[in-house]
Write an enzyme that holds these catalytic residues in place. Structure first.
Site, PDB file in Angstrom:
ATOM      1  N   ALA A  99      45.286  48.815  43.453  1.00  0.00           N
ATOM      2  CA  ALA A  99      45.756  49.127  44.805  1.00  0.00           C
ATOM      3  C   ALA A  99      44.497  49.650  45.501  1.00  0.00           C
ATOM      4  O   ALA A  99      44.147  50.822  45.371  1.00  0.00           O
ATOM      5  CB  ALA A  99      46.868  50.159  44.789  1.00  0.00           C
ATOM      6  N   PRO A 100      43.774  48.764  46.189  1.00  0.00           N
ATOM      7  CA  PRO A 100      42.380  49.008  46.558  1.00  0.00           C
ATOM      8  C   PRO A 100      42.144  50.020  47.690  1.00  0.00           C
ATOM      9  O   PRO A 100      41.751  49.659  48.800  1.00  0.00           O
ATOM     10  CB  PRO A 100      41.887  47.614  46.946  1.00  0.00           C
ATOM     11  CG  PRO A 100      43.110  46.933  47.463  1.00  0.00           C
ATOM     12  CD  PRO A 100      44.242  47.450  46.614  1.00  0.00           C
ATOM     13  N   CYS A 101      42.319  51.293  47.371  1.00  0.00           N
ATOM     14  CA  CYS A 101      42.083  52.333  48.367  1.00  0.00           C
ATOM     15  C   CYS A 101      40.603  52.444  48.721  1.00  0.00           C
ATOM     16  O   CYS A 101      40.267  53.034  49.758  1.00  0.00           O
ATOM     17  CB  CYS A 101      42.655  53.674  47.901  1.00  0.00           C
ATOM     18  SG  CYS A 101      42.170  54.156  46.247  1.00  0.00           S
ATOM     19  N   HIS A 102      39.722  51.853  47.910  1.00  0.00           N
ATOM     20  CA  HIS A 102      38.300  51.862  48.262  1.00  0.00           C
ATOM     21  C   HIS A 102      38.026  51.029  49.511  1.00  0.00           C
ATOM     22  O   HIS A 102      36.986  51.184  50.137  1.00  0.00           O
ATOM     23  CB  HIS A 102      37.445  51.358  47.079  1.00  0.00           C
ATOM     24  CG  HIS A 102      37.719  49.943  46.673  1.00  0.00           C
ATOM     25  ND1 HIS A 102      38.771  49.614  45.829  1.00  0.00           N
ATOM     26  CD2 HIS A 102      37.107  48.787  46.984  1.00  0.00           C
ATOM     27  CE1 HIS A 102      38.765  48.306  45.642  1.00  0.00           C
ATOM     28  NE2 HIS A 102      37.764  47.784  46.337  1.00  0.00           N
TER      29      HIS A 102
END
Length: 171
Positions: free
Chosen positions: A139-142
């Protein structure tokens, strides 16, 4: 925690820091940095919400997640197909679901996410939900940055965030 429910965990050594992978049932519920801004916060929250305790042993799901991370870091994979289990509030789950919609190599702002939720004043709440994301990279919060394009807050540190964004941009 004295329940029979277990979250199976294993460490994954990424090129930008160690991650703790965890599965609950047949879904990945954890991909969190071992050196994090608020040590133990994600672990305590996840175990409490799932009424489960950690067991240090790989599972089919954590092994599959590790293989897919290997492919991701070799630039052979742009999307993951691991079933995920988000454990959080309704609002947090909405934010985390939005993370899954951010294309590989792209970024969005916290303000943009708040606007997409129909809550333009909820920028801080969106940032806090991102910070509580227990399934980093998958879940690409970056991929969420400041409105001015700055790299802001990331559980794995700004060096890891920069590394992941450069990896995805092919730098």
């Amino acid at each position: 925690m004295k329940t029979g429910k277990r979250i199976f965990i294993q460490t994954y050594n990424s090129p930008c820091g160690d991650l703790l992978l965890g599965s609950f049932g047949d879904r990945l519920c954890l991909c969190n940095w071992t050196k994090e801004k608020h040590p133990g916060a994600v672990d305590r929250r996840l175990q409490a919400l799932l009424s489960a305790s950690y067991t240090e042993a790989p599972s089919d799901i954590t092994r599959k997640a590790a293989r897919q991370l290997d492919e991701y870091f070799r630039r052979e994979r742009r999307a993951f197909d691991i079933p995920l289990l988000f454990a959080g509030t309704e609002f947090q789950n909405k934010v985390w679901d939005m993370l899954l919609q951010i294309p590989y190599g792209r970024t969005v702002s916290y303000a943009g996410m708040a606007l997409s939720l129909g809550m333009p004043k909820a920028v801080r709440a969106v940032a806090n939900a991102n910070g509580a994301n227990a399934i980093s990279i998958f879940a690409p919060c970056h991929r969420v940055i400041g409105s001015n394009g700055s790299l802001t807050g990331y559980g794995g540190g700004l060096d890891a965030k920069r590394f992941l964004l450069e990896l995805e941009r092919g730098a």
